[in-house]
Enzyme design. Structure first.
Site, PDB file in Angstrom:
ATOM      1  CD  GLU A 165      -2.989  -1.055   2.257  1.00 16.46           C
ATOM      2  OE1 GLU A 165      -2.842  -0.253   3.209  1.00 16.46           O
ATOM      3  OE2 GLU A 165      -3.981  -1.787   2.157  1.00 16.46           O
ATOM      4  CG  ASP A 187      -5.847  -2.963   9.671  1.00 21.50           C
ATOM      5  OD1 ASP A 187      -6.278  -3.794  10.510  1.00 21.50           O
ATOM      6  OD2 ASP A 187      -6.075  -3.052   8.447  1.00 21.50           O
ATOM      7  CE  LYS A 190     -10.520  -3.422   3.520  1.00 25.39           C
ATOM      8  NZ  LYS A 190      -9.864  -4.589   4.195  1.00 25.39           N
TER       9      LYS A 190
HETATM   10  P1  PGA Z   1      -6.415  -6.022   2.400  1.00 29.36           P
HETATM   11  O1  PGA Z   1      -5.910  -5.058   3.555  1.00 29.36           O
HETATM   12  O2  PGA Z   1      -6.929  -5.206   1.300  1.00 29.36           O
HETATM   13  O3  PGA Z   1      -5.195  -6.851   2.033  1.00 29.36           O
HETATM   14  O4  PGA Z   1      -7.488  -6.874   3.039  1.00 29.36           O
HETATM   15  C1  PGA Z   1      -6.549  -3.863   3.899  1.00 29.36           C
HETATM   16  C2  PGA Z   1      -7.038  -3.879   5.310  1.00 29.36           C
HETATM   17  O5  PGA Z   1      -6.886  -4.879   6.042  1.00 29.36           O
HETATM   18  O6  PGA Z   1      -7.638  -2.896   5.756  1.00 29.36           O
HETATM   19 ZN    ZN Z   2      -7.984  -3.943   7.823  1.00 26.79          ZN
END
Ligand code: PGA
Ligand code: ZN
Length: 423
Positions: A206, A243, A338
Site C-alpha cells: 500500500e 490496523d 470496502k
Molecule cells: P487487504 O488489507 O486489502 O489486504 O485486506 C486492507 C485492510 O486490512 O484494511
Molecule cells: Zn484492515
C-alpha cells in the site's frame, strides 16, 4: 427503453496494483452514459467477505480472472441488459439472485461488483454530474479525514511486523493540509528508520514503509518520533491508528506475536493494547481481535473504545447482518466499508446507513491490491462517510484517490469542510 436502461455490458481481464488479474468492466446506458471500472482485491481477506472468482491453474499463479470476466459478459450482462440503472438496488438484487449464493461464490463478487460500480458511474455520466454529487447533493460537503499508512507489516510487507499497518491521522483545518501532514510524517518516519538502520528503501503493497524493526511497539515509537522530526506534535497536530489485522497472527485461541516472542489470550492482548494507548497517541484501532471472537470484541470495545475508535474490518466484512450483530453486542464502534467485501454498491451503502443510525463511525477503504480508479473518493464524499483509508501518500493507485479528493476540495473551495469527530 428509458435513457437509463442498460444497453451494453463489456468485461475484460485487467491487472491490479500487485500485478494480479482483476475484472475491468464498461457499462453503456441507452442514453449514452458510460461507466468504466477496474475493481480492487485484498490480500489479508477475511473469511466472511463476498467471494472472488479465480481461475486456478497455472496462469498468473491461479489468480486469473477469466472466469469472472465470463460471468460479466455472460450471465450478468444477460440479467442487467434492459434493466433501469436508476433502480440501482433492484439491479444489484437481480445480480445477487442470479448468483444464487449470498457470498456471490458462483458468478464471483469481483464480477458482480464490477457491473454494480460501472452502472453507478454510467448513471453519473448520463446525469452529467460528479459521482459524489449524484450520491448526496448538499450545500456543505464534508470531505473525509484521511488515515494514511506510514509503516506496513503483516501480509502487506512480507510479515516484517506482526501487525499490518501503523497509520497517521491528521488534525487540520482542510483536507489538503491534512494530507500534507501525513506526507510529512511519512518522510520524518523514513528518516528516523534510516538513521536507526531499519530498511526503508522499498515500499510495501500500500506504499507504506517496509521496516525491519525488533518489536511491533517499535513501529509506534518510530512514527511518534517521525512526527516530531517533521515538526508535528503527536496528540495535537497528528494522532496515530493501527490496523492489527489480528486474524493473521491468531491461532489456537491466542495472539502470537512473533517479534515479541509472546503468545497472549484475548484479555492479555487487549491489555497490551490498552498499554500502547497510554504510551502513544492512538485514536483508532482496527481488527483488534479475530473476526469471530464476538465476546472478545465486546470486551475490547468496553476497554479501549471509550475515547477512541475501535474499527471492525474483517469482523464486519461490510456485511449488514454482521454489522447488526456487532451493534447488538457492542462490538466495535466503527465499521470499515470496502465495496468489494460486500459485492455490490447498494449493499455497501446499506452498511453505511445502518452504521450511521447506530452511531457507529464509517471509514471507506481501498484494498491492498487496488487500481487506478478513483470512484472510492467519490463514494466517501457522496456518502459523507467521514473517514477514508487508501494506503500511503505514494503509488499511483493510492494517489488517484487523494488526487480526486484534492480536486473536489479545489472545486468546492470553502463549501468543502474536513470531517472531525462529532461533526
Ligand atoms: P487487504 O488489507 O486489502 O489486504 O485486506 C486492507 C485492510 O486490512 O484494511
Ligand atoms: Zn484492515
Amino acid at each position: 427503453m428509458t435513457g437509463t436502461a442498460v444497453r451494453q455490458v463489456a468485461g475484460w481481464e485487467a491487472l491490479d496494483s500487485r500485478g494480479r488479474p482483476t475484472v475491468g468492466c464498461r457499462v453503456t446506458l441507452a442514453g449514452g452514459g458510460t461507466g468504466r471500472v477496474v475493481v480492487p482485491s485484498g490480500k489479508s481477506t477475511g473469511g466472511h467477505e463476498a467471494h472472488e472468482r479465480r481461475d486456478g491453474g497455472a496462469r498468473y499463479g491461479g489468480f486469473g480472472a477469466r472466469a469472472a470476466v465470463a460471468s460479466v459478459n455472460g450471465a450478468l450482462a444477460e440479467v442487467v441488459t434492459g434493466l433501469d440503472a436508476a433502480d440501482r438496488t433492484g439491479l444489484d438484487q437481480a445480480m445477487v439472485e442470479a448468483d444464487g449464493d449470498e457470498q456471490l461464490a458462483n458468478l464471483g463478487a469481483n464480477a458482480v461488483l464490477a457491473v454494480s460500480l460501472a452502472v453507478l458511474l454510467a448513471l453519473a455520466d448520463q446525469a452529467r454530474e460528479p459521482l459524489w454529487r449524484m450520491l448526496g447533493p448538499r450545500q456543505t460537503v464534508v470531505l473525509p479525514r484521511p488515515m494514511v499508512n506510514v509503516i506496513s507489516g503483516g501480509a502487506h510487507a512480507g510479515g516484517a511486523l506482526d501487525l499490518q499497518d501503523v497509520l497517521v491521522v491528521p488534525a487540520a483545518p482542510t483536507f489538503s493540509e491534512a494530507l500534507e501532514r501525513c506526507a510529512r510524517v511519512r518522510a520524518g518516519t523514513a528518516q528516523v528508520l534510516r538513521r536507526g538502520g531499519a530498511w526503508t528503501d522499498l515500499v510495501a503493497d500500500e506504499g507504506g514503509l517496509a521496516a525491519g524493526l525488533p518489536t511491533n511497539e517499535a513501529a509506534l515509537a518510530a512514527v511518534t518520533e517521525g512526527a516530531c522530526a517533521a515538526g508535528l506534535e503527536p496528540g495535537r497536530h497528528v494522532s496515530f491508528a493501527l490496523d492489527l489485522a489480528a486474524n493473521q497472527f491468531y491461532g489456537d485461541g491466542r495472539y502470537n506475536l512473533r517479534l515479541e516472542g509472546e503468545s497472549l489470550d484475548a484479555t492479555a492482548w487487549t491489555e497490551r493494547l490498552a498499554q500502547w494507548c497510554e504510551r502513544y497517541e492512538l485514536i483508532s484501532i482496527e481488527d483488534v481481535l479475530h473476526e469471530d471472537d464476538w465476546a472478545g470484541w465486546s470486551g475490547a470495545t468496553r476497554r479501549l473504545g471509550d475515547r477512541r475508535q475501535v474499527l471492525g474490518d474483517d469482523l464486519f466484512a461490510t456485511n449488514l447482518s454482521r454489522l447488526r450483530r456487532g451493534i447488538s453486542m457492542g462490538a466495535a464502534n466503527a465499521v470499515l466499508v470496502k465495496p468489494n467485501q460486500a459485492g455490490t454498491v447498494s449493499r455497501a451503502e446499506a452498511v453505511v446507513r445502518e452504521a450511521r443510525q447506530a452511531g457507529y463511525a464509517t471509514v471507506v477503504s481501498a484494498r491492498s491490491g487496488d487500481t487506478e480508479d478513483h470512484w472510492l473518493a467519490d463514494l466517501a464524499v457522496g456518502w459523507q462517510a467521514g473517514q477514508i483509508k487508501v494506503g500511503s501518500t505514494q503509488r499511483s493507485e493510492r494517489t488517484a484517490k487523494w488526487n480526486r479528493l484534492l480536486e473536489i476540495e479545489a472545486e468546492l473551495g470553502p463549501r468543502a469542510v474536513l470531517w472531525a469527530p462529532g461533526r
